[in-house]
Design a protein around this motif. Structure first.
Motif, short mmCIF file in Angstrom:
data_model
loop_
_atom_site.label_atom_id
_atom_site.label_comp_id
_atom_site.label_asym_id
_atom_site.label_seq_id
_atom_site.Cartn_x
_atom_site.Cartn_y
_atom_site.Cartn_z
N VAL A 112 0.26 -7.58 -5.41
CA VAL A 112 -0.65 -6.47 -5.71
C VAL A 112 -0.17 -5.21 -5.00
O VAL A 112 0.16 -5.25 -3.80
CB VAL A 112 -2.09 -6.79 -5.28
CG1 VAL A 112 -3.02 -5.62 -5.64
CG2 VAL A 112 -2.58 -8.07 -5.96
N ARG A 113 -0.15 -4.11 -5.74
CA ARG A 113 0.24 -2.80 -5.20
C ARG A 113 -0.96 -1.86 -5.27
O ARG A 113 -1.44 -1.53 -6.35
CB ARG A 113 1.41 -2.24 -6.01
CG ARG A 113 1.82 -0.83 -5.63
CD ARG A 113 3.14 -0.45 -6.32
NE ARG A 113 3.06 -0.54 -7.76
CZ ARG A 113 2.74 0.49 -8.56
NH1 ARG A 113 2.44 1.68 -8.05
NH2 ARG A 113 2.70 0.32 -9.87
N HIS A 114 -1.44 -1.43 -4.11
CA HIS A 114 -2.58 -0.51 -4.03
C HIS A 114 -2.06 0.92 -3.83
O HIS A 114 -1.28 1.17 -2.90
CB HIS A 114 -3.49 -0.88 -2.87
CG HIS A 114 -4.07 -2.26 -2.96
ND1 HIS A 114 -5.11 -2.58 -3.81
CD2 HIS A 114 -3.74 -3.42 -2.31
CE1 HIS A 114 -5.42 -3.86 -3.67
NE2 HIS A 114 -4.61 -4.39 -2.78
N VAL A 115 -2.48 1.83 -4.69
CA VAL A 115 -2.05 3.22 -4.63
C VAL A 115 -3.23 4.08 -4.16
O VAL A 115 -4.32 4.04 -4.75
CB VAL A 115 -1.55 3.72 -5.99
CG1 VAL A 115 -1.01 5.15 -5.87
CG2 VAL A 115 -0.48 2.79 -6.54
N SER A 148 -5.01 -0.16 -8.47
CA SER A 148 -4.41 -1.38 -7.94
C SER A 148 -3.68 -2.07 -9.08
O SER A 148 -4.26 -2.31 -10.14
CB SER A 148 -5.48 -2.29 -7.34
OG SER A 148 -6.08 -1.67 -6.21
N HIS A 149 -2.40 -2.36 -8.86
CA HIS A 149 -1.55 -2.88 -9.91
C HIS A 149 -1.11 -4.31 -9.59
O HIS A 149 -0.72 -4.61 -8.45
CB HIS A 149 -0.29 -2.02 -10.08
CG HIS A 149 -0.59 -0.58 -10.37
ND1 HIS A 149 -0.73 -0.09 -11.65
CD2 HIS A 149 -0.78 0.48 -9.54
CE1 HIS A 149 -0.98 1.21 -11.61
NE2 HIS A 149 -1.03 1.57 -10.34
N LEU A 150 -1.15 -5.16 -10.60
CA LEU A 150 -0.71 -6.54 -10.45
C LEU A 150 0.76 -6.65 -10.85
O LEU A 150 1.15 -6.18 -11.93
CB LEU A 150 -1.56 -7.47 -11.32
CG LEU A 150 -1.14 -8.95 -11.34
CD1 LEU A 150 -1.28 -9.57 -9.96
CD2 LEU A 150 -1.97 -9.70 -12.38
N HIS A 151 1.57 -7.24 -9.98
CA HIS A 151 2.97 -7.52 -10.28
C HIS A 151 3.18 -9.02 -10.20
O HIS A 151 2.99 -9.63 -9.14
CB HIS A 151 3.90 -6.82 -9.26
CG HIS A 151 3.88 -5.33 -9.33
ND1 HIS A 151 4.96 -4.59 -9.79
CD2 HIS A 151 2.92 -4.42 -9.00
CE1 HIS A 151 4.66 -3.30 -9.72
NE2 HIS A 151 3.43 -3.18 -9.24
N MET A 152 3.54 -9.64 -11.31
CA MET A 152 3.83 -11.08 -11.33
C MET A 152 5.34 -11.26 -11.17
O MET A 152 6.13 -10.80 -11.99
CB MET A 152 3.35 -11.71 -12.62
CG MET A 152 1.83 -11.67 -12.80
SD MET A 152 0.93 -12.54 -11.48
CE MET A 152 1.52 -14.22 -11.70
N ILE A 153 5.73 -11.90 -10.08
CA ILE A 153 7.14 -12.11 -9.77
C ILE A 153 7.36 -13.60 -9.58
O ILE A 153 6.80 -14.21 -8.67
CB ILE A 153 7.55 -11.33 -8.50
CG1 ILE A 153 7.24 -9.83 -8.67
CG2 ILE A 153 9.03 -11.54 -8.20
CD1 ILE A 153 7.46 -9.02 -7.41
N ILE A 203 0.86 -1.18 0.00
CA ILE A 203 0.00 0.00 0.00
C ILE A 203 0.89 1.22 0.00
O ILE A 203 1.80 1.33 0.83
CB ILE A 203 -0.96 0.00 1.20
CG1 ILE A 203 -1.86 -1.23 1.16
CG2 ILE A 203 -1.79 1.28 1.22
CD1 ILE A 203 -2.81 -1.35 2.34
N GLN A 204 0.64 2.15 -0.92
CA GLN A 204 1.48 3.33 -1.07
C GLN A 204 0.64 4.56 -1.41
O GLN A 204 -0.53 4.47 -1.77
CB GLN A 204 2.52 3.12 -2.18
CG GLN A 204 1.86 3.06 -3.57
CD GLN A 204 2.79 3.46 -4.71
OE1 GLN A 204 3.32 2.58 -5.37
NE2 GLN A 204 2.95 4.75 -4.95
N GLY A 205 1.28 5.71 -1.31
CA GLY A 205 0.69 6.97 -1.74
C GLY A 205 1.59 7.64 -2.75
O GLY A 205 2.11 7.00 -3.67
#
Length: 269
Positions: A230-233, A219-224, A210-212
């Motif tokens: 998931v990154r929520h802005v 909400s961004h999906l990162h496949m690693i 979770i970021q600002g």
């Protein structure tokens, strides 16, 4: 923005609905009274519904030092946060690029805990990594150089040794220079770098961030390594413009993340 205020008895009897709430980038300042009132209303009507409240940076438009707590506007915000802590909600703070000089004196008055950036914590039995986000805008090399300078303890000690009025003057000049510089930068340069974000996920082992900072709620999906991250802005807040905006995130007891508008409406994550 108005809201019904709960009595002390009602707040004491209410059970927390959420494991944690998150807000970021309010940029509070006297010149934006509607935004400030929206935050005070949020503290009164929402924050007590959670066991934890996280303030993820740039809560203030600028912070020249804790000796500015005598300012009535700053004192009002600090005491409103303290009221939330006194009701039993644990309050946490991660510094932003505007208010990184918030220190222990403010933390004591506001009843909150200062956290490093990034910070890994377990909420509802899940690991989350929390950050303001500006440390990962690595494509903006000029900003990264400036950030490295002003985060140095020696620089901060020298700056805080200046008279308060002088610090405010310097901050005003820096803000004007930042606004001018941003006109020549693309959104892509000022956004976080995906490789830098992926590195944080790998280093922390968390799968949810979770970021600002970027003012681009999504909400961004990162496949690693074929694993889902998931990154929520969070959005910034502005209720003083012709296009009001703002949101908050909540985590329920199952670890699910929910996004809400300032009026309590459910937003798509």
């Amino acid at each position: 923005m108005s809201a019904t205020r709960l009595s002390d008895d009602a707040r004491q009897q209410a059970q927390p609905t959420w494991a944690a709430l998150f807000v970021s980038d309010l940029h509070l300042q006297p010149e934006m009274p509607n935004t400030a009132q929206a935050f005070l209303d949020f503290l009164q009507t929402r924050a007590h519904q959670a066991r934890q409240l996280y303030l993820l940076g740039d809560i203030f438009e600028a912070w020249p030092g804790d000796d500015d707590l005598d300012d009535p506007f700053h004192a009002r915000v600090a005491h409103a946060i303290r009221d939330v802590a006194n009701q039993g909600t644990a309050v946490f703070w991660i510094a932003g690029n505007r208010d990184f000089l918030v220190g222990e004196q403010f933390a004591q008055v506001a009843g909150l805990t200062l956290l490093p950036d990034p910070f890994v914590t377990t909420i509802a039995d899940q690991p989350f990594v929390l950050t303001h986000g500006d440390a990962y805008c690595t494509d903006d090399t000029a900003y990264m150089q400036f950030r490295a300078q002003v985060r140095m303890p020696q620089w901060q000690a020298g700056f805080l040794a200046l008279p308060l009025a002088e610090r405010k003057r310097i901050i005003a000049e820096l803000r004007a220079g930042s606004r001018a510089a941003q006109k020549d930068k693309t959104y892509e340069i000022m956004d976080v770098n995906d490789d830098a974000i992926d590195a944080v996920f790998k280093e922390t082992g968390a799968r949810i961030m979770i970021q600002g900072h970027t003012h681009r709620p999504a909400s961004h999906l990162h496949m690693i390594n074929e694993s889902r991250h998931v990154r929520h802005v969070l959005s910034d807040w502005d209720l003083d413009s012709t296009k009001p905006r703002g949101d908050w995130l909540a985590i329920d007891d199952q670890g699910r993340v929910h996004r809400y508008g300032l009026d309590g409406s459910v937003l798509t994550n």
